[in-house]
Scaffold this motif. Structure first.
Motif, PDB file in Angstrom:
ATOM      1  N   ILE A   1       4.232   5.221  -6.027  1.00 41.05           N
ATOM      2  CA  ILE A   1       4.228   5.103  -7.485  1.00 41.05           C
ATOM      3  C   ILE A   1       3.111   5.958  -8.085  1.00 41.05           C
ATOM      4  O   ILE A   1       3.306   6.604  -9.121  1.00 41.05           O
ATOM      5  N   TYR A   2       1.950   5.951  -7.426  1.00 40.91           N
ATOM      6  CA  TYR A   2       0.843   6.787  -7.909  1.00 40.91           C
ATOM      7  C   TYR A   2       1.286   8.241  -8.049  1.00 40.91           C
ATOM      8  O   TYR A   2       0.968   8.909  -9.044  1.00 40.91           O
ATOM      9  N   LYS A   3       2.022   8.743  -7.072  1.00 48.84           N
ATOM     10  CA  LYS A   3       2.435  10.149  -7.104  1.00 48.84           C
ATOM     11  C   LYS A   3       3.359  10.423  -8.291  1.00 48.84           C
ATOM     12  O   LYS A   3       3.342  11.524  -8.850  1.00 48.84           O
TER      13      LYS A   3
ATOM     14  N   ARG B   1       0.836  -1.204   0.000  1.00 49.69           N
ATOM     15  CA  ARG B   1       0.000   0.000   0.000  1.00 49.69           C
ATOM     16  C   ARG B   1       0.874   1.258   0.000  1.00 49.69           C
ATOM     17  O   ARG B   1       0.593   2.226  -0.709  1.00 49.69           O
ATOM     18  N   GLU B   2       1.911   1.230   0.793  1.00 52.80           N
ATOM     19  CA  GLU B   2       2.836   2.368   0.858  1.00 52.80           C
ATOM     20  C   GLU B   2       3.518   2.605  -0.489  1.00 52.80           C
ATOM     21  O   GLU B   2       3.648   3.745  -0.946  1.00 52.80           O
ATOM     22  N   ARG B   3       3.921   1.518  -1.139  1.00 44.46           N
ATOM     23  CA  ARG B   3       4.677   1.646  -2.381  1.00 44.46           C
ATOM     24  C   ARG B   3       3.790   1.968  -3.582  1.00 44.46           C
ATOM     25  O   ARG B   3       4.211   2.721  -4.467  1.00 44.46           O
TER      26      ARG B   3
ATOM     27  N   THR C   1      13.542   7.389   1.566  1.00 48.72           N
ATOM     28  CA  THR C   1      14.270   6.742   2.656  1.00 48.72           C
ATOM     29  C   THR C   1      14.346   5.232   2.452  1.00 48.72           C
ATOM     30  O   THR C   1      15.287   4.592   2.910  1.00 48.72           O
ATOM     31  N   ASN C   2      13.364   4.672   1.767  1.00 48.40           N
ATOM     32  CA  ASN C   2      13.371   3.249   1.464  1.00 48.40           C
ATOM     33  C   ASN C   2      13.887   3.052   0.042  1.00 48.40           C
ATOM     34  O   ASN C   2      13.296   3.567  -0.912  1.00 48.40           O
ATOM     35  N   LYS C   3      14.973   2.308  -0.111  1.00 48.79           N
ATOM     36  CA  LYS C   3      15.599   2.142  -1.428  1.00 48.79           C
ATOM     37  C   LYS C   3      14.699   1.392  -2.406  1.00 48.79           C
ATOM     38  O   LYS C   3      14.711   1.678  -3.610  1.00 48.79           O
ATOM     39  N   ILE C   4      13.938   0.405  -1.903  1.00 47.28           N
ATOM     40  CA  ILE C   4      13.050  -0.337  -2.794  1.00 47.28           C
ATOM     41  C   ILE C   4      12.001   0.603  -3.390  1.00 47.28           C
ATOM     42  O   ILE C   4      11.738   0.585  -4.597  1.00 47.28           O
ATOM     43  N   THR C   5      11.423   1.445  -2.539  1.00 46.19           N
ATOM     44  CA  THR C   5      10.435   2.413  -3.025  1.00 46.19           C
ATOM     45  C   THR C   5      11.068   3.358  -4.032  1.00 46.19           C
ATOM     46  O   THR C   5      10.481   3.656  -5.084  1.00 46.19           O
ATOM     47  N   GLY C   6      12.271   3.814  -3.737  1.00 44.42           N
ATOM     48  CA  GLY C   6      12.979   4.707  -4.653  1.00 44.42           C
ATOM     49  C   GLY C   6      13.257   4.059  -5.997  1.00 44.42           C
ATOM     50  O   GLY C   6      13.166   4.704  -7.053  1.00 44.42           O
TER      51      GLY C   6
END
Length: 249
Positions: free
Chosen positions: A107-109, A101-103, A228-233
């Motif tokens: 991505i939506y943004k 949900r966070e990721r 801050t989270n590399k996977i999200t980045g």
């Protein structure tokens, strides 16, 4: 006229009935997980229709299936992605191990061209729609995804109808595996044009972005700065590349 959420609920009732009455010959090919039954059905769709209807770029995330075999299938045969995403919206805490949900919100943004600090990830949750191909859910790993393909083959009319009701402007396909299997082309009436994939609804050309699963951590790409989270980045960097490939930015 019925709202999109009302149309989706009617579709889901018919879809549930079809699942419960699926022939055993097909069930052998579509089932996944020891705790998943024919009647297990996870609802999804537009998280907040009032907000979604005002979006300049309506975004739909399509994923393979939820990992329900290890979780909800043990105690709840009718879980809801809508309830789960709204819980994240209200609490700001993603208690799912894979932080989906966070990721998806991050991505939506990127797709909506909203700055990283212009909106919190939890607030972004109400702005998009989510959809699992396999409404029964499965295990933590789809393996060769053959059961996903069989599910798409058997339930293609329901899947196509859900996409048409949501009527997005952009689809973010959260699985490189099933994207590359051309499930969208084989069963869901998408078309390939100049090495890009599009759905066509009411004459509208809808790009289908090729993304990784949100739990992917081995992706070889430099993360966008500020995360801050590399996977999200990394996921956001991949999405940015896809947006450029489709000339959306």
């Amino acid at each position: 006229m019925a709202s999109k959420s009302e149309q989706l609920e009617k579709l889901f009732i018919d879809w549930e009935y079809a699942q419960e009455n699926e022939p055993d010959s097909s069930w052998k090919l579509t089932c996944s997980g020891k705790n998943i039954t024919k009647s297990h059905f996870r609802r999804d769709g537009i998280i907040d229709e009032d907000v979604f209807s005002k979006e300049k770029r309506k975004v739909l995330f399509i994923s393979n299936e939820a990992n329900d075999d290890d979780y909800s299938a043990k105690f709840n045969s009718k879980p809801s992605n809508i309830d789960d995403y709204l819980r994240y919206y209200k609490t700001g805490f993603d208690d799912w191990k894979g932080k989906m949900r966070e990721r998806t919100s991050a991505i939506y943004k990127i797709v909506a061209e909203i700055g990283i600090d212009e909106m919190s990830d939890s607030d972004a949750t109400c702005h998009y729609a989510v959809m699992d191909l396999n409404k029964r859910g499965g295990c933590h790993d789809v393996g060769n995804a053959s059961h996903i393909e069989e599910y798409c083959r058997y339930y293609e009319d329901f899947i196509k109808k859900e996409i048409k009701i949501i009527n997005p402007d952009v689809v973010v396909w959260l699985s490189a595996k099933t994207y590359d299997m051309d499930l969208h082309i084989k069963y869901l009436e998408a078309k390939r044009i100049d090495r890009k994939i599009f759905f066509f609804i009411n004459g509208k050309e809808i790009p289908v972005l090729r993304m990784w699963n949100t739990s992917c951590y081995r992706c070889k790409i430099e993360p966008l700065p500020g995360y801050t989270n590399k996977i999200t980045g990394k996921l956001c960097a991949k999405c940015r590349d896809e947006m450029k490939r489709y000339n959306l930015i």
